[in-house]
Design an enzyme around this catalytic site. Structure first.
Site, PDB file in Angstrom:
ATOM      1  N   ARG A  71       0.832  -1.212   0.000  1.00 36.83           N
ATOM      2  CA  ARG A  71       0.000   0.000   0.000  1.00 36.83           C
ATOM      3  C   ARG A  71       0.868   1.264   0.000  1.00 36.83           C
ATOM      4  O   ARG A  71       0.541   2.254  -0.649  1.00 36.83           O
ATOM      5  CB  ARG A  71      -0.933   0.002   1.218  1.00 36.83           C
ATOM      6  N   ASP A 105      -1.924   8.384   3.467  1.00 35.94           N
ATOM      7  CA  ASP A 105      -0.892   8.752   2.492  1.00 35.94           C
ATOM      8  C   ASP A 105      -0.418  10.182   2.789  1.00 35.94           C
ATOM      9  O   ASP A 105      -0.910  10.825   3.707  1.00 35.94           O
ATOM     10  CB  ASP A 105      -1.454   8.641   1.063  1.00 35.94           C
ATOM     11  N   HIS A 120      -5.625   9.179  11.442  1.00 37.32           N
ATOM     12  CA  HIS A 120      -5.457   7.721  11.434  1.00 37.32           C
ATOM     13  C   HIS A 120      -4.001   7.322  11.215  1.00 37.32           C
ATOM     14  O   HIS A 120      -3.727   6.223  10.753  1.00 37.32           O
ATOM     15  CB  HIS A 120      -6.361   7.088  10.370  1.00 37.32           C
ATOM     16  N   SER A 197     -17.286   9.098   4.051  1.00 37.31           N
ATOM     17  CA  SER A 197     -18.652   8.621   4.270  1.00 37.31           C
ATOM     18  C   SER A 197     -19.218   9.147   5.582  1.00 37.31           C
ATOM     19  O   SER A 197     -20.424   9.157   5.789  1.00 37.31           O
ATOM     20  CB  SER A 197     -18.659   7.102   4.293  1.00 37.31           C
TER      21      SER A 197
END
Ligand SMILES: [Zn+2]
Length: 253
Positions: A71, A105, A120, A197
């Site tokens: 990732r 990122d 996060h 969301s």
């Protein structure tokens, strides 16, 4: 309702303290798969919740470290999109602009945003699983497309395994980041919620605090906001299209 939303757009024009709160939809426009979409190749047979926990790392460090290196590689090969660049340009038009992001990122930083709070954690700040000492990571991982297992490097201080610097399921958000984000909500003139969301707590609480404080909240998203944000002004569209248009409209001419 119409009148109320006129006020939000007016607030946008006069605001000097902007808070931009971003989630997966922001990075998706740069081609970074969302957390759950990232489970292809070797990772396909796993659930995100099986890989993103301290228990998973304890059970099988190479499996989890390999997933995060894969990732991290994807993130480093991606470039900031027009939305990231618009936010970075916006900070030069107002007294203060803070980015609070759920993304792990560094696309906001690479776009040029100077004040970014990572709720996060980050793919780019690994640390020791045992003693917490930060680990200096070098280079861009060159992981195969399908992913692979990869043993984590070992801590130079205690020999423990190095873990990704992200917040896993079951872990607390970094308290300093959460406190800084809440302070930014309380002091902002307007809050822009981009590509999230609004379902993952406690991050999802931030726009609700803004609404409770009667601050104008503007949601930029192709999808309608959740019921909790129905009082916000919804601008339907992608971050990479709408943000440049918004910032363009604010530039002095
Ligand atoms: Zn250590």
């Amino acid at each position: 309702m119409e009148n109320q939303h006129d006020l939000e757009l007016l607030a946008l024009r006069t605001a000097q303290n902007i808070l931009v709160f971003t989630g997966a939809g922001m990075s998706a426009d740069s081609g970074i798969p969302t957390f759950r979409d990232a489970l292809t190749g070797l990772w396909e047979r796993f659930d995100a919740q099986q890989l993103a926990t301290p228990e998973a790392f304890r059970r099988d460090p190479p499996l989890v470290w390999g997933w995060y290196e894969w990732r991290r590689g994807k993130a480093l090969h991606a470039a900031p999109n027009a939305g990231h660049l618009a936010i970075a340009a916006w900070q030069h038009l107002v007294a203060q602009l803070t980015v609070v992001t759920q993304n792990v990122d560094d696309l906001h930083e690479r776009a040029g945003s100077s004040r970014v709070i990572h709720l996060h954690g980050s793919l780019h700040q690994p640390r020791c699983f045992d003693c917490g000492h930060p680990f200096e990571q070098q280079g861009i991982p060159d992981e195969p497309e399908g992913g692979r297992r990869l043993p984590p490097p070992l801590c130079g201080h205690c020999g423990g395994p190095i873990r990704p610097g992200v917040v896993w399921f079951g872990e607390m958000l970094p308290p300093e980041a959460l406190a800084a984000a809440e302070a930014a909500v309380r002091s902002c003139d307007v809050m822009i919620v981009v590509g999230t969301s609004g379902l993952v707590f406690p991050a999802a609480r931030l726009p609700m605090i803004a609404l409770q404080l009667k601050k104008p909240v503007i949601v930029v998203d192709p999808q309608p906001p959740t019921e909790a944000l129905e009082k916000a002004l919804w601008l339907k569209g992608r971050a990479s299209e709408l943000l440049p248009a918004m910032v363009g409209a604010l530039k002095p001419r």
